[in-house]
Design a protein around this motif. Structure first.
Motif, PDB file in Angstrom:
ATOM      1  N   THR A  22     -51.248  56.856  40.306  1.00 21.09           N
ATOM      2  CA  THR A  22     -51.933  56.273  39.147  1.00 21.09           C
ATOM      3  C   THR A  22     -52.995  57.458  38.197  1.00 21.09           C
ATOM      4  O   THR A  22     -53.617  57.960  38.817  1.00 21.09           O
ATOM      5  CB  THR A  22     -52.563  55.040  39.457  1.00 21.09           C
ATOM      6  OG1 THR A  22     -51.742  54.114  40.125  1.00 21.09           O
ATOM      7  CG2 THR A  22     -53.328  54.444  38.359  1.00 21.09           C
ATOM      8  N   LEU A  24     -55.608  57.003  35.240  1.00 19.61           N
ATOM      9  CA  LEU A  24     -56.375  56.187  34.088  1.00 19.61           C
ATOM     10  C   LEU A  24     -56.663  56.868  32.933  1.00 19.61           C
ATOM     11  O   LEU A  24     -57.272  58.058  33.045  1.00 19.61           O
ATOM     12  CB  LEU A  24     -57.436  55.651  34.826  1.00 19.61           C
ATOM     13  CG  LEU A  24     -58.715  54.859  34.090  1.00 19.61           C
ATOM     14  CD1 LEU A  24     -57.893  53.408  33.430  1.00 19.61           C
ATOM     15  CD2 LEU A  24     -59.769  54.468  34.962  1.00 19.61           C
ATOM     16  N   ALA A  75     -57.043  49.477  37.684  1.00 21.01           N
ATOM     17  CA  ALA A  75     -56.460  50.748  37.966  1.00 21.01           C
ATOM     18  C   ALA A  75     -56.131  50.609  39.569  1.00 21.01           C
ATOM     19  O   ALA A  75     -55.297  51.114  39.666  1.00 21.01           O
ATOM     20  CB  ALA A  75     -56.846  51.840  37.222  1.00 21.01           C
ATOM     21  N   GLN A  76     -57.321  50.608  40.184  1.00 18.28           N
ATOM     22  CA  GLN A  76     -57.509  50.886  41.697  1.00 18.28           C
ATOM     23  C   GLN A  76     -56.398  49.756  42.240  1.00 18.28           C
ATOM     24  O   GLN A  76     -56.010  49.883  43.643  1.00 18.28           O
ATOM     25  CB  GLN A  76     -58.948  51.088  42.246  1.00 18.28           C
ATOM     26  CG  GLN A  76     -59.353  52.106  41.696  1.00 18.28           C
ATOM     27  CD  GLN A  76     -60.720  52.231  42.557  1.00 18.28           C
ATOM     28  OE1 GLN A  76     -61.117  53.145  43.323  1.00 18.28           O
ATOM     29  NE2 GLN A  76     -61.878  51.209  42.528  1.00 18.28           N
ATOM     30  N   ALA A  79     -53.132  50.768  42.639  1.00 17.09           N
ATOM     31  CA  ALA A  79     -52.709  52.150  42.837  1.00 17.09           C
ATOM     32  C   ALA A  79     -52.062  52.609  44.395  1.00 17.09           C
ATOM     33  O   ALA A  79     -52.790  51.968  45.361  1.00 17.09           O
ATOM     34  CB  ALA A  79     -53.909  52.954  42.685  1.00 17.09           C
ATOM     35  N   LEU A  83     -57.219  57.694  42.399  1.00 14.63           N
ATOM     36  CA  LEU A  83     -56.842  57.754  40.998  1.00 14.63           C
ATOM     37  C   LEU A  83     -57.055  59.316  40.342  1.00 14.63           C
ATOM     38  O   LEU A  83     -58.073  59.917  40.868  1.00 14.63           O
ATOM     39  CB  LEU A  83     -57.820  56.831  40.159  1.00 14.63           C
ATOM     40  CG  LEU A  83     -57.763  55.258  40.275  1.00 14.63           C
ATOM     41  CD1 LEU A  83     -58.837  54.708  39.311  1.00 14.63           C
ATOM     42  CD2 LEU A  83     -56.471  54.748  40.110  1.00 14.63           C
TER      43      LEU A  83
END
Length: 232
Positions: A22, A24, A75-76, A79, A83
Motif C-alpha cells: 500500500t 498513501l 490506508a492501514q 494494508a 505503508l
C-alpha cells in the motif's frame, strides 16, 4: 479504481489490488484535490502497488490534520504491511511530519517520498516546522525526495536543505532532481484563471509522471539507501 469514503463525507480513490503493498498519496495545498494526482496513482498501480489517494483540506481550521490522520487509519486498515507515503508540495511536508512522529501517530512506515516538497513551511499535522522535530526524533523510514529543477513555486533548494537536515541526524535520504516543474512532477498543471492545480494528460506531463512513478517503485523495491544524500 474505486471511490470510497475514508471518513464520513470524505472521499478516497483506491487503485490496484488489495494484496499489493500500500502507498498513501497526499495532494498538496488545495481543498479536496485528489484528482490532481490521479495519473500518478494509476502509474504506481501499474507497478504492482495498491494506491490510496484521499481528499484532504489544507484550508481547514486544523490545517487538514484530521483528514490526513483519518486517511492513514483507512490506508492501514487493509494494508498487507507497513505503508509507503508519497506527498506532493505541502503533502510532502505532512508525509515528513508523519514519519518524524510515526510512533506518536501509531503508524508503521516503509518509505517516504516527497515530490516538490515545501519543507520550509509548517507541518500540517503538528503545526511546527520540521527541523526542530528532527532533533528529538527516532530515525525511521528512509526518504526519497524528488524535485523538479524547473520548479518555480518551491525551489529545488528546499529538498536539498531538508536532505541535509535529515543527513545531520543520520536519517537515510536520497535526492533525485528531475527535468520537471512543480505541477507536472505530480501529473498536474496550474490553471491561473481558477488559481488551482488540475490533472492533465499532455505528453510532457505523461513523460514526467512515468519517470516519477519509476523512481518511486524503485525506491520501494530497493533496500534502504545509506544515510546520506545523493543527486542524480
Amino acid at each position: 479504481m474505486q471511490t470510497q469514503q475514508y471518513a464520513p463525507g470524505r472521499s478516497v480513490d483506491v487503485f490496484g489490488q488489495p494484496t499489493d503493498p500500500t502507498v498513501l498519496v497526499w495532494h498538496g495545498t488545495q481543498t479536496d484535490a485528489r484528482s490532481t494526482v490521479g495519473s500518478l496513482a494509476d502509474q504506481l498501480a501499474g507497478h504492482g502497488l495498491r494506491v490510496v489517494v484521499p481528499d484532504w483540506d489544507s484550508h481547514a481550521a486544523d490545517r487538514g490534520r484530521a483528514d490526513l490522520l483519518n486517511s492513514v487509519e483507512f490506508a492501514q486498515s487493509d494494508a498487507s504491511g507497513p505503508l509507503a507515503v508519497v506527498g506532493w508540495s505541502l503533502g510532502a511536508v505532512a508525509a515528513a511530519g508523519l514519519a518524524i512522529r510515526a510512533d506518536e501517530y501509531n503508524v508503521a512506515l516503509r518509505h517516504v517520498v516527497g515530490l516538490g516538497g515545501a519543507f520550509m513551511v509548517r507541518d500540517p499535522l503538528s503545526g511546527e516546522t520540521l527541523g526542530p522535530q528532527l532533533r528529538t526524533a527516532r530515525v525511521g523510514a528512509p526518504f526519497t525526495l524528488l524535485h523538479g529543477v524547473d520548479d518555480d513555486v518551491v525551489p529545488v533548494t528546499a529538498s536539498r536543505a531538508f536532505a541535509a537536515d535529515l543527513q545531520a541526524v543520520g536519517w537515510p535520504v536520497r535526492v533525485v532532481e528531475l527535468a520537471a516543474d512543480h505541477g507536472n512532477i505530480a501529473g498536474a498543471q496550474y490553471n491561473s484563471a481558477q488559481d488551482r492545480y488540475e490533472p492533465t494528460s499532455d505528453p510532457d506531463t505523461r513523460r514526467v509522471v512515468t519517470e516519477v512513478a519509476g523512481h518511486i517503485a524503485e525506491a520501494l523495491a530497493d533496500p534502504p539507501p545509506a544515510p546520506h544524500a545523493l543527486r542524480s
